[in-house]
Design an enzyme around this catalytic site. Structure first.
Site, PDB file in Angstrom:
ATOM      1  N   SER A 151      20.190  -0.642 -60.284  1.00 43.62           N
ATOM      2  CA  SER A 151      21.086  -1.599 -60.916  1.00 43.62           C
ATOM      3  C   SER A 151      20.813  -1.670 -62.421  1.00 43.62           C
ATOM      4  CB  SER A 151      20.954  -2.964 -60.222  1.00 43.62           C
ATOM      5  OG  SER A 151      22.003  -3.826 -60.594  1.00 43.62           O
ATOM      6  N   ASP A 173      30.636  -1.305 -53.617  1.00 41.97           N
ATOM      7  CA  ASP A 173      29.925  -1.830 -54.783  1.00 41.97           C
ATOM      8  C   ASP A 173      30.929  -1.957 -55.923  1.00 41.97           C
ATOM      9  OD1 ASP A 173      28.284  -2.183 -57.073  1.00 41.97           O
ATOM     10  OD2 ASP A 173      26.671  -0.994 -56.181  1.00 41.97           O
ATOM     11  N   HIS A 177      26.544  -3.455 -53.214  1.00 38.35           N
ATOM     12  CA  HIS A 177      25.576  -3.366 -54.299  1.00 38.35           C
ATOM     13  C   HIS A 177      24.205  -3.841 -53.813  1.00 38.35           C
ATOM     14  CE1 HIS A 177      24.252  -3.152 -58.437  1.00 38.35           C
ATOM     15  NE2 HIS A 177      23.695  -4.343 -58.305  1.00 38.35           N
TER      16      HIS A 177
END
Length: 310
Positions: A158, A256, A286
């Site tokens: 991320s 995501d 995600h």
């Protein structure tokens, strides 16, 4: 692009539905968290509601510029992995996933050095990227003496994936360092902070991240910038010159909001002349690797195989 784990789709979608149902009782994440909420997020595991486990194998130390890192050094070391954690640039920590990093160190035969970079909103852009750059430069200069190898790798999840690409670009552009890091492992990163179509169109589904939570994260990390300013290459690496970067492995979930970011980055990375492996995990949201799913175990194995083999 390879679509992976379609045989796990029923399990993955069931977990997503359960996550959404549970999240419906929590406050929405479409605005900057209060001080109390931010403190709770920083105290607990990413994606969880309990503090992380700290292993004795982790070594806390300070490197160049006062940057704090946490190192995991197995008995057999054949490379060094510079790890940059996720958490929207505002939470997460170098000691937030000791068990995963120690397992990676042992099984991939890597010294793993995770950077405890400064967090927003107290330390907005460029503080976090500055710390990652300092740690990477230290590793370039000291890896051989410290760990007995100059084989360097970088990656993260991320926000950590975003910081990994920025770090490689800074090493190239500010210090003329290319080729020293031989590979990048990039998991579900945001590479366009002005928001790709998938980010803008994802909506308010209560998965780990959605359009509103992404926007709130960008406002914390880059508080004085609008969308046009966030499109600058030093903020959004999707718009940077990507030539001279190492081979990359890019992975993202099909559900995501950052799906386009990975698809677009992989295309531009390859067009710039570097090898890319791109995997899209069927049905995954995600941050899916934070949860005990079949796709998580598989992804961790694929990551270990990649880092051990490049």
């Amino acid at each position: 692009m390879t679509i992976t784990d379609e045989d796990c789709l029923a399990e993955t979608l069931t977990f997503n539905a359960q996550f959404e149902a549970t999240a419906a009782s929590r406050p929405p994440r479409g605005q900057a968290p209060s001080a109390d909420v931010l403190a709770l997020l920083r105290r607990n595991r990413l994606g969880g509601d309990t503090p992380p486990v700290r292993l004795p194998q982790g070594q806390d130390r300070v490197v160049a510029g006062g940057v704090r890192v946490r190192a995991f050094v197995p008995d057999r070391v054949e490379g060094v992995y510079l790890h940059l954690h996720g958490g929207g640039w505002a939470f997460g920590s170098a000691d937030g996933q000791d068990e995963k990093l120690w397992r990676l160190a042992v099984e991939a035969r890597l010294a793993v050095m995770s950077v405890d970079y400064r967090l927003a909103p107290e330390h907005p852009f460029p503080a976090g990227p500055d710390d990652c750059e300092e740690a990477a430069r230290w590793l370039v200069d000291h890896a051989e003496a410290e760990f007995g190898t100059g084989r360097l790798l970088i990656g993260g999840e991320s926000a950590g994936a975003h910081l990994s690409v920025l770090t490689l670009l800074r090493l190239r552009d500010r210090h003329g360092i290319t080729g020293t890091f031989r590979a990048a492992n990039l998991a579900f990163g945001p590479y366009d902070l002005s928001m790709t179509p998938s980010q803008r169109l994802f909506g308010s589904r209560r998965l780990l991240s959605n359009s509103d939570s992404m926007r709130a994260s960008y406002e914390l990390f880059t508080p004085k910038m609008g969308p046009e300013e966030r499109r600058a290459p030093e903020v959004s690496p999707l718009y940077a010159d990507l030539s001279g970067l190492p081979s990359a492995r890019i992975v993202v979930g099909a559900q995501d909001p950052l799906l386009d970011d990975s698809l677009f980055l992989a295309q531009r990375w390859r067009a710039a002349g570097s090898p890319v492996q791109l995997g899209v995990v069927a049905g995954a949201m995600h941050g899916f690797t934070l949860f005990p799913l079949t796709i998580t175990a598989r992804e961790q194995q694929r990551q270990r195989d990649f880092l051990a083999g490049v």
